[in-house]
Structure formats: C-alpha cells, structure tokens
Scaffold this motif. Structure first.
Motif, mmCIF file in Angstrom:
data_model
loop_
_atom_site.group_PDB
_atom_site.id
_atom_site.type_symbol
_atom_site.label_atom_id
_atom_site.label_comp_id
_atom_site.label_asym_id
_atom_site.label_seq_id
_atom_site.Cartn_x
_atom_site.Cartn_y
_atom_site.Cartn_z
ATOM 1 N N SER A 245 -4.415 66.466 -16.317
ATOM 2 C CA SER A 245 -4.379 67.794 -15.694
ATOM 3 C C SER A 245 -3.652 68.781 -16.594
ATOM 4 O O SER A 245 -4.053 69.941 -16.718
ATOM 5 C CB SER A 245 -3.684 67.724 -14.331
ATOM 6 N N ASN B 12 -4.564 75.292 -9.161
ATOM 7 C CA ASN B 12 -4.933 74.078 -8.420
ATOM 8 C C ASN B 12 -4.736 72.815 -9.260
ATOM 9 O O ASN B 12 -4.213 71.805 -8.777
ATOM 10 C CB ASN B 12 -6.387 74.161 -7.953
ATOM 11 N N ILE B 13 -5.148 72.891 -10.530
ATOM 12 C CA ILE B 13 -5.052 71.707 -11.399
ATOM 13 C C ILE B 13 -3.602 71.393 -11.745
ATOM 14 O O ILE B 13 -3.205 70.220 -11.818
ATOM 15 C CB ILE B 13 -5.878 71.928 -12.689
ATOM 16 N N SER B 14 -2.786 72.432 -11.973
ATOM 17 C CA SER B 14 -1.402 72.219 -12.418
ATOM 18 C C SER B 14 -0.568 71.465 -11.392
ATOM 19 O O SER B 14 0.410 70.803 -11.740
ATOM 20 C CB SER B 14 -0.734 73.566 -12.731
ATOM 21 N N HIS B 15 -0.954 71.530 -10.112
ATOM 22 C CA HIS B 15 -0.188 70.860 -9.059
ATOM 23 C C HIS B 15 -0.382 69.341 -9.063
ATOM 24 O O HIS B 15 0.363 68.622 -8.393
ATOM 25 C CB HIS B 15 -0.572 71.429 -7.690
ATOM 26 N N ARG B 16 -1.376 68.863 -9.804
ATOM 27 C CA ARG B 16 -1.608 67.416 -9.834
ATOM 28 C C ARG B 16 -0.499 66.698 -10.602
ATOM 29 O O ARG B 16 -0.140 65.562 -10.288
ATOM 30 C CB ARG B 16 -2.960 67.106 -10.470
ATOM 31 N N GLY B 17 -0.004 67.342 -11.643
ATOM 32 C CA GLY B 17 1.166 66.812 -12.347
ATOM 33 C C GLY B 17 0.921 65.643 -13.277
ATOM 34 O O GLY B 17 1.881 65.026 -13.760
ATOM 35 N N ASP B 18 -0.346 65.273 -13.574
ATOM 36 C CA ASP B 18 -0.586 64.158 -14.498
ATOM 37 C C ASP B 18 -0.957 64.684 -15.882
ATOM 38 O O ASP B 18 -1.179 65.880 -16.087
ATOM 39 C CB ASP B 18 -1.672 63.226 -13.956
ATOM 40 N N GLN C 275 -6.017 69.863 -19.249
ATOM 41 C CA GLN C 275 -7.013 70.800 -18.706
ATOM 42 C C GLN C 275 -6.436 72.199 -18.540
ATOM 43 O O GLN C 275 -7.085 73.197 -18.842
ATOM 44 C CB GLN C 275 -7.525 70.288 -17.361
ATOM 45 N N LYS D 129 -8.114 78.282 -10.674
ATOM 46 C CA LYS D 129 -8.409 76.915 -11.120
ATOM 47 C C LYS D 129 -7.185 76.293 -11.800
ATOM 48 O O LYS D 129 -6.840 75.124 -11.565
ATOM 49 C CB LYS D 129 -9.595 76.948 -12.094
#
Length: 274
Positions: A138, A129-135, A141, A126
């Motif tokens: 995120s 997956n979240i860390s790749h959003r870069g905002d 989270q 998890k």
C-alpha cells in the motif's frame, strides 16, 4: 510571488522522499484547528469551503483550486472561515536528503493555483483510502499515486498560468500603449501584476518575442518616427512627447533602434519627398 513551475518540476524529478501520511480533514463552520509546529513538509488541497492557513506570519487562503505547500519547522494554524463545512486533504512527506537547501522546493512554503480539477480529488481520495491499510504494498501504491498527483497538479497549474499570462501580457501591452510617455522600469511593470521582474520578463518574452522594455522603446521610436514625418516639431519636443526629457538620450536611442539620428531621418525624408 509565483513559484517557477519549470524549476519546481525539475526539483521534484530529482528529489527523493517517503510519504508519511495522507489525511482527509473536515471542519465545521468557523471551527479552529489545532495550532502546532510542522515536523515535515506537506501539501494542502481544499475540496470545499473556505479557510485560512497561517505559516508563521504568512497567511494563505484555503479555497478549492488552490494548493498550499508548507515546510517543516513552521508554526501552523488553520481554521474554517466560512459558515459551511470545510474539507481538505493533506499529503505529508519526508525528504530523504540529509541536509536542507534554501533553494529546494521541499524547504519552502508556496501556493499554486490549479483550478477545479475532479481528477486530482479522485487521486487524493484513492491515496487516502490506500494509506490507511498500513502495509508495504500500500505504501508503494501511495508513492506511485503521489507522482501521478504531482503530474496532474503541475499540468493544471501550467495550463491555468498560460491563460492567465496571456491576459497579463495583453494587459501590459495595452497599458504601455496608453502610458508610453511615462517613465517605466521592469520592476514597476512587474509590480502591477505582483510578479518578480525576472518572471514577468520571461512570460512577456515568451508571448511577444521581445523584452518589455525593448517593446516600449520600439513603440516610442515608431511614434517618434511618425512625428518626424508628419510634424514640424523640434527634436527636443518630439523626444519629450515620447518620454525622453533629455534630447541627447532620445537621439542616441533613436539612432540605436532606427540606424540613423532623428535629424538625419527627417532630412532624408524631406529630400525624398522633394
């Protein structure tokens, strides 16, 4: 040597950090990874396969159920040592403290045994997956999930150690019973289990309510008491039979633990039986 989980947990409660990245790595059979100098601390969690991680001259096995922490400024080299694919997650972070402290866990390399734990792998997936959003949301989270990960990791390690430590204490007690006539030190006893003397003494006391050396002395004195009551052996002979070549030392130790000297104890027992 084992890292102290209580100290580790306490330090993480007081440490400030930011998550740099969470990466999933897959390597083919016998594949060598790039060798480089670490710029920040990280945790490495092996999901499947087997490998080796070298931090300067220190070598760690990469296996499922183990977590390796590396600190900054070390030459890192890792590779797949098996004939199957190797998969791991790495959580890289930046301490927010301006100066390093030699006793701080963020500036040390160490290994933790956590056993097979699907919940930890799920949290890592998890986070990745979240860390790749870069905002910014995120990033927040991911940091929350890091604390969740640390909680699960320390709980798993503590649970595993409780079971392992009970086995170690049981084995050390059996060993002392068989070898109570031989010389022992806290260092020699701890070395049998590759533990520091302080840590070995702590887990022994926690399980037995007495230090390892005092347990040994008590066992020797009880055996000496039995010999005094059931044999005609001299004080010197009895002292030697329980590990004391010096009769004066034996008498001193017996009186300290039993309240009377060996000769007085024997005389009193004979008077009572007469």
């Amino acid at each position: 040597m084992e890292v102290d989980l209580n100290v580790l947990t306490e330090q993480w409660m007081g440490n400030s950090f930011s998550v740099k990245s969470v990466v999933r790595i897959i390597k083919g059979p016998r594949e060598l990874s790039t060798s480089y100098e670490t710029t920040c601390p990280s945790f490495t969690f092996t999901v499947r396969g087997s490998g080796e991680l070298r931090l300067n001259q220190h070598a760690y096995e990469l296996l499922p159920g183990k977590v390796i922490h590396s600190n900054a400024g070390m030459r890192l080299k890792a590779w797949n040592t098996g004939d199957e694919e190797f998969e791991c997650y790495r959580v890289l972070y930046l301490p927010e403290a301006r100066e390093s402290h030699k006793d701080n866990c963020m500036y040390k390399h160490y290994e933790l045994e956590i056993g097979f734990n699907p919940q930890i792998f799920s949290t890592l997936d998890k986070m990745n997956n979240i860390s790749h959003r870069g905002d910014i949301p995120s990033g927040f989270q991911v940091k929350v999930l890091v604390y969740d990960l640390l909680g699960k990791m320390f709980a798993a390690a503590r649970s595993l150690r409780t079971s392992e430590h009970r086995t170690i204490v049981e084995d050390s007690v059996a060993y002392l019973h068989l070898h109570f006539q031989e010389p022992h030190s806290l260092f020699s006893l701890a070395s049998r289990y590759q533990l520091s003397p302080k840590y070995f003494a702590e887990i022994f006391y926690k399980d037995m309510g007495i230090s390892p050396i005092n347990y040994l002395i008590n066992y020797r004195m009880k055996f000496a008491e039995k010999l005094l009551l059931t044999t005609n052996a001299s004080i010197r002979e009895i002292g030697r039979s329980v590990g004391y070549a010096d009769p004066y030392q034996f008498s001193k130790m017996f009186k300290k633990h039993m309240g009377v000297a060996p000769s007085e104890f024997k005389s009193s027992a004979l008077s009572s039986s007469g």
